[in-house]
Scaffold this motif. Sequence first.
Motif, PDB file in Angstrom:
ATOM      1  N   UNK A  13       0.837  -0.865   0.106  1.00  0.00           N
ATOM      2  CA  UNK A  13       0.451  -0.137   0.507  1.00  0.00           C
ATOM      3  C   UNK A  13       0.749   2.146  -0.137  1.00  0.00           C
ATOM      4  N   UNK A  14       0.302   2.291  -0.977  1.00  0.00           N
ATOM      5  CA  UNK A  14       0.950   3.903  -0.717  1.00  0.00           C
ATOM      6  C   UNK A  14       0.898   4.408   0.599  1.00  0.00           C
ATOM      7  N   UNK A  15       2.413   5.462   0.429  1.00  0.00           N
ATOM      8  CA  UNK A  15       1.859   6.034   1.979  1.00  0.00           C
ATOM      9  C   UNK A  15       1.891   7.258   1.938  1.00  0.00           C
ATOM     10  N   UNK A  16       0.198   7.725   2.852  1.00  0.00           N
ATOM     11  CA  UNK A  16      -0.227   9.009   2.643  1.00  0.00           C
ATOM     12  C   UNK A  16      -0.123   9.448   3.543  1.00  0.00           C
ATOM     13  N   UNK A  17       0.079  11.083   3.054  1.00  0.00           N
ATOM     14  CA  UNK A  17      -0.106  11.904   4.667  1.00  0.00           C
ATOM     15  C   UNK A  17      -1.349  12.846   3.607  1.00  0.00           C
ATOM     16  N   UNK A  18      -2.538  13.266   3.958  1.00  0.00           N
ATOM     17  CA  UNK A  18      -3.655  13.932   3.488  1.00  0.00           C
ATOM     18  C   UNK A  18      -4.109  13.606   2.400  1.00  0.00           C
ATOM     19  N   UNK A  19      -4.634  12.292   2.495  1.00  0.00           N
ATOM     20  CA  UNK A  19      -4.919  11.783   0.956  1.00  0.00           C
ATOM     21  C   UNK A  19      -3.873  11.703  -0.075  1.00  0.00           C
ATOM     22  N   UNK A  20      -2.777  12.439  -0.016  1.00  0.00           N
ATOM     23  CA  UNK A  20      -1.564  12.197  -0.813  1.00  0.00           C
ATOM     24  C   UNK A  20      -0.577  11.714  -1.187  1.00  0.00           C
ATOM     25  N   UNK A  21      -0.024  11.230  -2.066  1.00  0.00           N
ATOM     26  CA  UNK A  21       0.453  10.032  -1.904  1.00  0.00           C
ATOM     27  C   UNK A  21       2.157  10.674  -1.829  1.00  0.00           C
ATOM     28  N   UNK A  22       2.820   9.419  -1.239  1.00  0.00           N
ATOM     29  CA  UNK A  22       4.483   9.527  -1.002  1.00  0.00           C
ATOM     30  C   UNK A  22       4.938   8.601  -1.810  1.00  0.00           C
ATOM     31  N   UNK A  23       6.092   9.120  -2.777  1.00  0.00           N
ATOM     32  CA  UNK A  23       6.445   8.404  -3.947  1.00  0.00           C
ATOM     33  C   UNK A  23       7.609   7.846  -3.567  1.00  0.00           C
ATOM     34  N   UNK A  24       8.633   7.360  -3.678  1.00  0.00           N
ATOM     35  CA  UNK A  24       9.901   7.154  -2.920  1.00  0.00           C
ATOM     36  C   UNK A  24      10.773   6.761  -4.306  1.00  0.00           C
ATOM     37  N   UNK A  25      11.348   7.145  -4.808  1.00  0.00           N
ATOM     38  CA  UNK A  25      12.410   7.243  -5.892  1.00  0.00           C
ATOM     39  C   UNK A  25      14.184   7.095  -5.633  1.00  0.00           C
ATOM     40  N   UNK A  26      15.091   6.543  -7.240  1.00  0.00           N
ATOM     41  CA  UNK A  26      16.162   6.825  -6.201  1.00  0.00           C
ATOM     42  C   UNK A  26      16.607   7.313  -7.500  1.00  0.00           C
ATOM     43  N   UNK A  27      17.645   8.349  -7.409  1.00  0.00           N
ATOM     44  CA  UNK A  27      18.147   9.373  -7.915  1.00  0.00           C
ATOM     45  C   UNK A  27      19.678   9.018  -8.078  1.00  0.00           C
ATOM     46  N   UNK A  28      20.241   9.962  -9.167  1.00  0.00           N
ATOM     47  CA  UNK A  28      21.028   9.126  -9.498  1.00  0.00           C
ATOM     48  C   UNK A  28      22.080  10.486  -9.154  1.00  0.00           C
ATOM     49  N   UNK A  29      23.407  10.499  -8.177  1.00  0.00           N
ATOM     50  CA  UNK A  29      23.882  11.272  -7.752  1.00  0.00           C
ATOM     51  C   UNK A  29      24.881  11.731  -8.152  1.00  0.00           C
ATOM     52  N   UNK A  30      25.748  10.139  -8.558  1.00  0.00           N
ATOM     53  CA  UNK A  30      27.183  10.615  -9.456  1.00  0.00           C
ATOM     54  C   UNK A  30      27.130   9.928 -11.105  1.00  0.00           C
ATOM     55  N   UNK A  31      27.432   9.457 -11.354  1.00  0.00           N
ATOM     56  CA  UNK A  31      28.070   8.741 -12.563  1.00  0.00           C
ATOM     57  C   UNK A  31      28.848   7.619 -12.552  1.00  0.00           C
ATOM     58  N   UNK A  32      28.320   6.383 -12.703  1.00  0.00           N
ATOM     59  CA  UNK A  32      29.436   5.806 -12.206  1.00  0.00           C
ATOM     60  C   UNK A  32      30.468   5.475 -12.852  1.00  0.00           C
ATOM     61  N   UNK A  33      31.671   5.278 -11.666  1.00  0.00           N
ATOM     62  CA  UNK A  33      33.310   5.577 -12.438  1.00  0.00           C
ATOM     63  C   UNK A  33      33.672   4.137 -12.050  1.00  0.00           C
ATOM     64  N   UNK A  34      34.091   3.152 -13.121  1.00  0.00           N
ATOM     65  CA  UNK A  34      34.000   1.276 -12.874  1.00  0.00           C
ATOM     66  C   UNK A  34      32.554   0.745 -12.466  1.00  0.00           C
ATOM     67  N   UNK A  35      33.043  -0.002 -11.432  1.00  0.00           N
ATOM     68  CA  UNK A  35      31.488  -1.067 -11.443  1.00  0.00           C
ATOM     69  C   UNK A  35      30.603   0.295  -9.887  1.00  0.00           C
ATOM     70  N   UNK A  36      29.415   0.027 -10.606  1.00  0.00           N
ATOM     71  CA  UNK A  36      28.751   0.865  -9.412  1.00  0.00           C
ATOM     72  C   UNK A  36      28.590   0.747  -8.144  1.00  0.00           C
TER      73      UNK A  36
END
Length: 341
Positions: A1-24
């Motif tokens: 089930x989605x996490x909610x606050x005041x009936x709004x959905x709280x989504x999670x996402x993976x963000x790319x913060x650094x380009x891979x150098x060698x093995x990720x």
Amino acid sequence: MAKRISNLVIAKKFILVKHFCGFPKRTDLCILEETLPQIKEGEFLTEAVYLSVDPYMRAYQHRWKLGSVFNGLQVAKVTESKSQKFPIGKYLVGDYGWRTHKILDEKTFGKGNTIEWTVPSFGNLPISLAAGILGLTGNTAYFGFLEICKPKTKDVVVVSGAAGAVGSHVGQIAKIKGCKVIGITGDNTKGKYLIDELRFDHFINYKEPNLKENLIKYAPKVDCYFDNVGGEISSIVLSRMNHFGRVSVCGAISSYNSNFSDLPKATTIQGFIAIKQLTIEGFLVNKYINRWHEGISTNLKWITDGKLKYKETVTEGFENTFQAFTDMLEGKNIGKAIVKV
């Protein structure tokens, strides 16, 4: 089930913060939360059910902007809707990245040259196959092999990366077409799986010595080569091609973790190409987006007819997506690697 606050959905996402150098590294990405707005008329909310992890993500990530959601296909389910075209419960596949939820608009869905489609009925088969053999992976094998290699009965076919999601599928299609199939993999257990379960004729462990000698033993001349790895392995296979052989280049996973300014060296292949008059073609499967459901329906029929088998390596939990990704890059999976969100 989605996490909610005041009936709004709280989504999670993976963000790319650094380009891979060698093995990720795990620190190259971070997980953030975002609060999604209420959907508007014509919009619908999707929740990720399965995420796909694939080698191309390692190859292409240098093109993606830092701070963006890490790219990748997912199988998603409509959980809220103000669209008659996309009711609650419908399953979709789209390039939505490593995220748990996304708001979509019926007006833009499936437009242009994007891989975005509604999942047809698979009968009693699991919906997870839309992330693999009945989706991008299956169509990569189907179109990449049949359209470029154009196999004929009794052709000798070599597949590198043969125990992976695409390679294992290509080899089976080749058997369906009446070919002799040799798979190249890096593990004897995987090789046994190719022969015992998928009906490959032979396998070669590239980590063992005498790759060229074993190739000559099993395939004195190669008619079709489906290349997932590149590098010296492919140079050896190309040196053994028959005249007018056909080569489909799907990927080059052997160099994905290398620095682009210092790529690994392999034996020169131009002489083999010229003397043997080879046809070599690289491809991206979205070239066949207008025939997408042709591939799915054919692969589905082969599965139901017992001609095509599949295996999934499933990782549980959204937070474990990066681990599933690196496990796949290290070859720990057999068949398609996916994450059950």
